[in-house]
Design a protein around this motif. Structure first.
Motif, PDB file in Angstrom:
ATOM      1  N   UNK A   1      38.522 -90.341   5.586  1.00  0.00           N
ATOM      2  CA  UNK A   1      37.844 -89.126   5.137  1.00  0.00           C
ATOM      3  C   UNK A   1      36.467 -88.968   5.763  1.00  0.00           C
ATOM      4  N   UNK A   2      35.856 -90.071   6.192  1.00  0.00           N
ATOM      5  CA  UNK A   2      34.534 -89.996   6.809  1.00  0.00           C
ATOM      6  C   UNK A   2      34.617 -89.883   8.328  1.00  0.00           C
ATOM      7  N   UNK A   3      35.807 -89.844   8.861  1.00  0.00           N
ATOM      8  CA  UNK A   3      35.990 -89.814  10.318  1.00  0.00           C
ATOM      9  C   UNK A   3      35.695 -88.439  10.903  1.00  0.00           C
ATOM     10  N   UNK A   4      35.924 -87.362  10.122  1.00  0.00           N
ATOM     11  CA  UNK A   4      35.879 -86.009  10.680  1.00  0.00           C
ATOM     12  C   UNK A   4      34.709 -85.198  10.146  1.00  0.00           C
ATOM     13  N   UNK A   5      34.272 -84.223  10.944  1.00  0.00           N
ATOM     14  CA  UNK A   5      33.242 -83.278  10.526  1.00  0.00           C
ATOM     15  C   UNK A   5      33.867 -82.219   9.624  1.00  0.00           C
ATOM     16  N   UNK A   6      33.013 -81.458   8.920  1.00  0.00           N
ATOM     17  CA  UNK A   6      33.494 -80.460   7.968  1.00  0.00           C
ATOM     18  C   UNK A   6      33.465 -79.048   8.552  1.00  0.00           C
ATOM     19  N   UNK A   7      34.379 -78.219   8.056  1.00  0.00           N
ATOM     20  CA  UNK A   7      34.365 -76.790   8.376  1.00  0.00           C
ATOM     21  C   UNK A   7      33.137 -76.170   7.726  1.00  0.00           C
ATOM     22  N   UNK A   8      32.438 -75.312   8.470  1.00  0.00           N
ATOM     23  CA  UNK A   8      31.230 -74.681   7.975  1.00  0.00           C
ATOM     24  C   UNK A   8      31.495 -73.370   7.231  1.00  0.00           C
ATOM     25  N   UNK A   9      32.419 -72.555   7.760  1.00  0.00           N
ATOM     26  CA  UNK A   9      32.583 -71.212   7.194  1.00  0.00           C
ATOM     27  C   UNK A   9      33.964 -70.656   7.518  1.00  0.00           C
ATOM     28  N   UNK A  10      34.515 -69.917   6.576  1.00  0.00           N
ATOM     29  CA  UNK A  10      35.759 -69.161   6.778  1.00  0.00           C
ATOM     30  C   UNK A  10      35.361 -67.733   7.154  1.00  0.00           C
ATOM     31  N   UNK A  11      35.852 -67.242   8.299  1.00  0.00           N
ATOM     32  CA  UNK A  11      35.448 -65.923   8.779  1.00  0.00           C
ATOM     33  C   UNK A  11      36.240 -64.786   8.136  1.00  0.00           C
ATOM     34  N   UNK A  12      37.258 -65.118   7.341  1.00  0.00           N
ATOM     35  CA  UNK A  12      38.111 -64.113   6.708  1.00  0.00           C
ATOM     36  C   UNK A  12      38.756 -63.203   7.757  1.00  0.00           C
ATOM     37  N   UNK A  13      39.100 -63.820   8.868  1.00  0.00           N
ATOM     38  CA  UNK A  13      39.844 -63.154   9.944  1.00  0.00           C
ATOM     39  C   UNK A  13      41.094 -63.974  10.181  1.00  0.00           C
ATOM     40  N   UNK A  14      42.245 -63.317  10.234  1.00  0.00           N
ATOM     41  CA  UNK A  14      43.506 -64.030  10.408  1.00  0.00           C
ATOM     42  C   UNK A  14      44.238 -63.513  11.640  1.00  0.00           C
ATOM     43  N   UNK A  15      44.776 -64.442  12.398  1.00  0.00           N
ATOM     44  CA  UNK A  15      45.522 -64.115  13.604  1.00  0.00           C
ATOM     45  C   UNK A  15      46.920 -64.703  13.522  1.00  0.00           C
ATOM     46  N   UNK A  16      47.811 -64.149  14.301  1.00  0.00           N
ATOM     47  CA  UNK A  16      49.166 -64.675  14.335  1.00  0.00           C
ATOM     48  C   UNK A  16      49.171 -66.006  15.059  1.00  0.00           C
ATOM     49  N   UNK A  17      49.715 -67.012  14.410  1.00  0.00           N
ATOM     50  CA  UNK A  17      49.751 -68.357  14.960  1.00  0.00           C
ATOM     51  C   UNK A  17      50.566 -68.385  16.245  1.00  0.00           C
ATOM     52  N   UNK A  18      50.029 -69.084  17.252  1.00  0.00           N
ATOM     53  CA  UNK A  18      50.774 -69.281  18.487  1.00  0.00           C
ATOM     54  C   UNK A  18      50.444 -68.292  19.579  1.00  0.00           C
ATOM     55  N   UNK A  19      49.733 -67.197  19.271  1.00  0.00           N
ATOM     56  CA  UNK A  19      49.363 -66.247  20.312  1.00  0.00           C
ATOM     57  C   UNK A  19      48.250 -66.797  21.188  1.00  0.00           C
ATOM     58  N   UNK A  20      48.210 -66.348  22.443  1.00  0.00           N
ATOM     59  CA  UNK A  20      47.126 -66.723  23.339  1.00  0.00           C
ATOM     60  C   UNK A  20      45.917 -65.847  23.109  1.00  0.00           C
ATOM     61  N   UNK A  21      46.162 -64.541  22.923  1.00  0.00           N
ATOM     62  CA  UNK A  21      45.089 -63.601  22.639  1.00  0.00           C
ATOM     63  C   UNK A  21      45.212 -63.145  21.202  1.00  0.00           C
ATOM     64  N   UNK A  22      44.094 -63.099  20.507  1.00  0.00           N
ATOM     65  CA  UNK A  22      44.097 -62.728  19.101  1.00  0.00           C
ATOM     66  C   UNK A  22      43.285 -61.464  18.912  1.00  0.00           C
ATOM     67  N   UNK A  23      43.879 -60.473  18.306  1.00  0.00           N
ATOM     68  CA  UNK A  23      43.145 -59.235  18.011  1.00  0.00           C
ATOM     69  C   UNK A  23      42.460 -59.324  16.684  1.00  0.00           C
ATOM     70  N   UNK A  24      41.275 -58.762  16.576  1.00  0.00           N
ATOM     71  CA  UNK A  24      40.522 -58.860  15.322  1.00  0.00           C
ATOM     72  C   UNK A  24      41.095 -57.913  14.284  1.00  0.00           C
TER      73      UNK A  24
END
Length: 244
Positions: free
Chosen positions: A221-244
């Motif tokens: 649990x101490x090995x990794x850094x933490x996420x700072x913020x959720x941007x509330x933006x969702x993209x389709x998983x697996x795409x190369x380009x993500x539209x906002x």
């Protein structure tokens, strides 16, 4: 969780006697940190299952820092069981009901992808520790769920695995294919495809979540850094380009 460690080596297959002696030496080395050979392929398991998180962590560190394995060790892989018990056996009496907004967020993902956002985690007494909404969705839609086990009293953290992205010309684009891991401790629900702000060695950067997992034990649990913020933006998983 952290049930076994598989060790992969760079060996000259023509030197069978030398290889057998080397593997016996590795067996003896790993026993010093509480890991024993399982008898199956190149897999090692903890001597004491209650201390498996610490044993696996120490085994990984020992193998990486052993000089005579420097050119022989290829990589290691941690294994975990995902079918420790059926959904019906899980105890949920200590859980509180999630908010309707959080439940809706995960349920929309399930309805679109036809898969649960992440696993369910229980302790050795089958008491649920995390993944309550995955549990509720599995029950509601009568689908199977990955059920993992962690030792009660040991720290447990949700993690996100993702790739770095940047926003340019109106789209989110991948900056590379390499995946990284962060601890996710924010209150907002998170699913694959979400864009997050994370800490890195060079400051902060953006990632797109590809999958969600868990780590257990103080060392992991101490090995990794933490996420700072959720941007509330969702993209389709697996795409190369993500539209906002």
């Amino acid at each position: 969780m952290n049930e076994c460690l598989t060790v992969y080596l760079n060996l000259d297959m023509k030197k069978s006697a030398e290889n057998e002696a080397l593997i016996r030496r590795i067996d003896e080395l790993l026993l010093t940190v509480g890991m024993k050979y399982s008898g199956v392929m190149n897999m090692y398991i903890p001597v004491d299952r209650q201390k498996r998180d610490q044993a696996v962590f120490r085994a990984e560190e020992l193998l990486r820092n052993t000089d005579w394995l420097r050119d022989i060790l290829a990589y290691t892989e941690i294994g975990q069981m995902t079918n420790v018990c059926p959904i019906e056996a899980i105890q949920t009496d200590m859980m509180s009901d999630p908010s309707q907004e959080k439940l809706w967020y995960y349920e929309q993902y399930f309805q679109k992808k036809h898969q649960l956002p992440h696993a369910v985690v229980v302790d050795e007494n089958k008491q649920l520790r995390d993944g309550y909404i995955s549990y509720l969705l599995a029950k509601k839609y009568n689908v199977s769920a990955d059920v993992c086990e962690t030792v009660s009293g040991q720290p447990l953290r949700k993690t996100v695995i993702g790739t770095h992205v940047k926003f340019t010309e109106g789209n989110w684009r991948k900056k590379g294919k390499k995946r990284y891991v962060w601890i996710y401790a924010l209150k907002e629900p998170v699913i694959p495809g979400d864009i997050l702000l994370v800490k890195t060695k060079r400051g902060t950067d953006f990632i797109c979540v590809e999958s969600i997992n868990y780590v257990a034990g103080k060392e992991f649990c101490s090995r990794y850094k933490k996420v700072e913020k959720h941007l509330h933006v969702h993209m389709d998983e697996g795409d190369t380009n993500y539209g906002k």
